[in-house]
Enzyme design. Structure first.
Site, mmCIF file in Angstrom:
data_model
loop_
_atom_site.group_PDB
_atom_site.id
_atom_site.type_symbol
_atom_site.label_atom_id
_atom_site.label_comp_id
_atom_site.label_asym_id
_atom_site.label_seq_id
_atom_site.Cartn_x
_atom_site.Cartn_y
_atom_site.Cartn_z
ATOM 1 N N SER A 1 0.846 -1.190 0.000
ATOM 2 C CA SER A 1 0.000 0.000 0.000
ATOM 3 C C SER A 1 0.880 1.238 0.000
ATOM 4 C CB SER A 1 -0.877 0.023 1.248
ATOM 5 O OG SER A 1 -1.460 1.307 1.408
ATOM 6 N N TYR B 1 -0.687 -0.880 10.657
ATOM 7 C CA TYR B 1 -0.996 -1.303 9.277
ATOM 8 C C TYR B 1 0.121 -0.846 8.332
ATOM 9 C CZ TYR B 1 -3.430 -1.515 4.747
ATOM 10 O OH TYR B 1 -3.773 -1.764 3.434
HETATM 11 N N1 LIG Z 1 -8.753 -0.935 -0.314
HETATM 12 C C1 LIG Z 1 -7.725 -0.099 -0.394
HETATM 13 O O1 LIG Z 1 -7.913 1.124 -0.525
HETATM 14 C C2 LIG Z 1 -6.317 -0.615 -0.324
HETATM 15 C C3 LIG Z 1 -5.281 0.313 -0.438
HETATM 16 C C4 LIG Z 1 -3.980 -0.143 -0.376
HETATM 17 C C5 LIG Z 1 -3.730 -1.499 -0.224
HETATM 18 N N2 LIG Z 1 -4.755 -2.388 -0.097
HETATM 19 C C6 LIG Z 1 -4.438 -3.828 0.060
HETATM 20 O O2 LIG Z 1 -5.115 -4.570 -0.937
HETATM 21 C C7 LIG Z 1 -5.265 -5.921 -0.500
HETATM 22 C C8 LIG Z 1 -6.697 -6.381 -0.757
HETATM 23 O O3 LIG Z 1 -7.568 -5.621 0.055
HETATM 24 P P1 LIG Z 1 -9.052 -5.219 -0.333
HETATM 25 O O4 LIG Z 1 -9.092 -3.743 -0.389
HETATM 26 O O5 LIG Z 1 -9.531 -6.007 -1.463
HETATM 27 O O6 LIG Z 1 -9.780 -5.624 1.051
HETATM 28 P P2 LIG Z 1 -10.946 -6.653 1.391
HETATM 29 O O7 LIG Z 1 -12.088 -6.433 0.467
HETATM 30 O O8 LIG Z 1 -11.145 -6.479 2.849
HETATM 31 O O9 LIG Z 1 -10.302 -8.080 1.096
HETATM 32 C C9 LIG Z 1 -9.300 -8.613 1.918
HETATM 33 C C10 LIG Z 1 -9.228 -10.115 1.728
HETATM 34 O O10 LIG Z 1 -8.228 -10.646 2.619
HETATM 35 C C11 LIG Z 1 -8.785 -11.749 3.296
HETATM 36 N N3 LIG Z 1 -8.189 -12.061 4.585
HETATM 37 C C12 LIG Z 1 -8.199 -11.309 5.709
HETATM 38 N N4 LIG Z 1 -7.617 -11.970 6.713
HETATM 39 C C13 LIG Z 1 -7.240 -13.170 6.225
HETATM 40 C C14 LIG Z 1 -6.613 -14.308 6.789
HETATM 41 N N5 LIG Z 1 -6.272 -14.352 8.080
HETATM 42 N N6 LIG Z 1 -6.372 -15.377 5.999
HETATM 43 C C15 LIG Z 1 -6.744 -15.348 4.706
HETATM 44 N N7 LIG Z 1 -7.349 -14.320 4.118
HETATM 45 C C16 LIG Z 1 -7.595 -13.236 4.873
HETATM 46 C C17 LIG Z 1 -10.261 -11.402 3.456
HETATM 47 O O11 LIG Z 1 -11.018 -12.558 3.762
HETATM 48 P P3 LIG Z 1 -12.398 -12.457 4.620
HETATM 49 O O12 LIG Z 1 -13.471 -12.029 3.659
HETATM 50 O O13 LIG Z 1 -12.577 -13.851 5.122
HETATM 51 O O14 LIG Z 1 -12.181 -11.471 5.718
HETATM 52 C C18 LIG Z 1 -10.522 -10.833 2.076
HETATM 53 O O15 LIG Z 1 -10.729 -11.864 1.154
HETATM 54 C C19 LIG Z 1 -4.887 -5.924 0.982
HETATM 55 O O16 LIG Z 1 -3.583 -6.444 1.116
HETATM 56 C C20 LIG Z 1 -4.895 -4.456 1.354
HETATM 57 O O17 LIG Z 1 -4.036 -4.190 2.423
HETATM 58 C C21 LIG Z 1 -6.054 -1.964 -0.164
#
Ligand SMILES: NC(=O)c1ccc[n+]([C@@H]2O[C@H](COP(=O)([O-])OP(=O)(O)OC[C@H]3O[C@@H](n4cnc5c(N)ncnc54)[C@H](OP(=O)(O)O)[C@@H]3O)[C@@H](O)[C@H]2O)c1
Ligand SMILES: *[C@@H]1O[C@H](CO)[C@@H](O)[C@H](O)[C@H]1NC(C)=O
Length: 317
Positions: A169, A201
């Protein structure tokens, strides 16, 4: 009347152009992946699921590595439907448990023949503790993926050229690595306040960048390459654990100014399939292009130390 229509048209037009601008660059590669196998962690929702759909459309066999069987199986149906590919399967992986990481890799290595692309996408933005007593964000975002990657390295090498993509991120810029804290506090930072969670984070996302930096060095000459990236500010489920007020506020801002999940997958896809980026192994990407990072995020000594500490903490050495 016609003036109102005209104004409405202009407003909608401007909003559409604005949204296109917000959504940013797209992965341009037409690369097909027939006969190749991909793992996407945390792919039952958000950026990970969109990534899985795209890779399945390109012909890859896609393994959805998720922690909850109900949600994982539901995602298999969605990914199969949206990609029109049946070659999608769920395998249980809870990154908050080193035991689960080990049993996932055992099952995977026994039942699958190849691994061409590993996408470390799963992430959490909340305080908590892993099964092994680590801070949840350090444990899931970094340490679980560290162990997972290492246990799959031989298979990736056998299938080279292959790639490892880790979703970090922009917030890694606010991260810091305090190895003393890590030795005494397995939480990797304590506290529940908004700023505590934000900082911890950010630390974990800095670990993603440093892990990729060191991994690239260790992989020189193997034709396995690796990349870390910022997906953009994405309107996903990531904020689901914030309190109600922060969530409401964020929802409004996100709908207008954040990328949708489709756009959020583009830089991951670029790093996973774009031809000719191998010389950029170890680097950090954003908006489908390589980016400079701050000195600490490319510090050889810090990256090496993080690797060694992670080996010990994950039980790899
Ligand atoms: N959204 C943003 O603005 C943003 C910005 C920068 C970086 N990111 C990064 O992008 C990546 C994807 O995030 P997203 O935005 O798509 O968020 P999201 O919709 O919350 O998806 C996160 C995923 O990670 C899974 N997860 C969480 N804990 C886990 C565990 N212990 N074991 C296995 N899987 C687990 C969740 O599963 P569950 O459904 O079971 O919880 C979900 O499938 C992350 O690494 C995040 O840090 C996001
Ligand atoms: C898995 O997800 C389903 C649906 O969200 C939920 O009802 C169930 O409690 C979850 N199971 C576990 C073990 O967390």
């Amino acid at each position: 009347m016609s003036e109102i229509l005209l104004i409405a048209g202009v407003v909608i037009g401007v909003l559409m152009i604005f949204r296109t601008y917000v959504n940013g660059a797209r992965c341009k590669s037409k690369e097909k992946l027939h006969g190749k196998t991909v793992i996407v962690t945390g792919s039952n929702t958000g950026i990970g699921r969109v990534t899985a759909v795209d890779l399945a459309r390109r012909g890859a066999r896609v393994i959805l590595a998720c922690r909850n069987q109900t949600r994982g199986q539901a995602a298999v149906d969605i990914v199969q439907r949206e990609s029109r590919s049946k070659n999608v399967a769920y395998m249980e992986l809870d990154l908050a448990s080193l035991k689960s990481v080990r049993s996932f890799t055992e099952t995977f290595l026994k039942t699958e023949r190849r691994l061409d692309i590993l996408i470390n996408n799963a992430g959490v933005y909340m305080q908590g503790t892993t099964e092994d007593g680590f801070g949840l964000m350090f444990g899931v975002n970094h340490l679980g993926h560290f162990l997972l990657t290492n246990l799959l390295l031989d298979r990736l090498k056998e299938c080279a050229p292959s790639r490892i993509v880790t979703v970090s991120s922009y917030l890694h810029n606010h991260g810091n690595l305090d190895f003393d804290t890590l030795r005494t506090h397995k939480e990797f930072g304590v506290g529940e306040s908004f700023w505590n969670v934000f900082r911890i984070y950010s630390h974990s996302k800095l670990c993603n960048v440093l892990f990729t930096h060191e991994l690239a060095k260790r992989l020189q000459g193997t034709h396995v390459t690796c990349y870390s990236l910022h997906p953009g500010a994405i309107n996903s489920d990531l904020a689901r654990n914030l309190n109600k007020m922060s969530r409401r506020l964020l929802k409004g801002i996100a709908a207008l100014f954040f990328k949708d999940v489709e756009a959020g997958a583009q830089t991951t896809l670029h790093c996973a399939v774009q031809e000719g980026i191998e010389a950029l192994s170890g680097r950090y990407f954003s908006n489908c292009a390589v980016q400079k990072v701050k000195a600490m995020a490319q510090d050889d000594a810090v990256a090496k130390k993080l690797w060694e500490v992670s080996e010990t903490l994950s039980g790899l050495s």
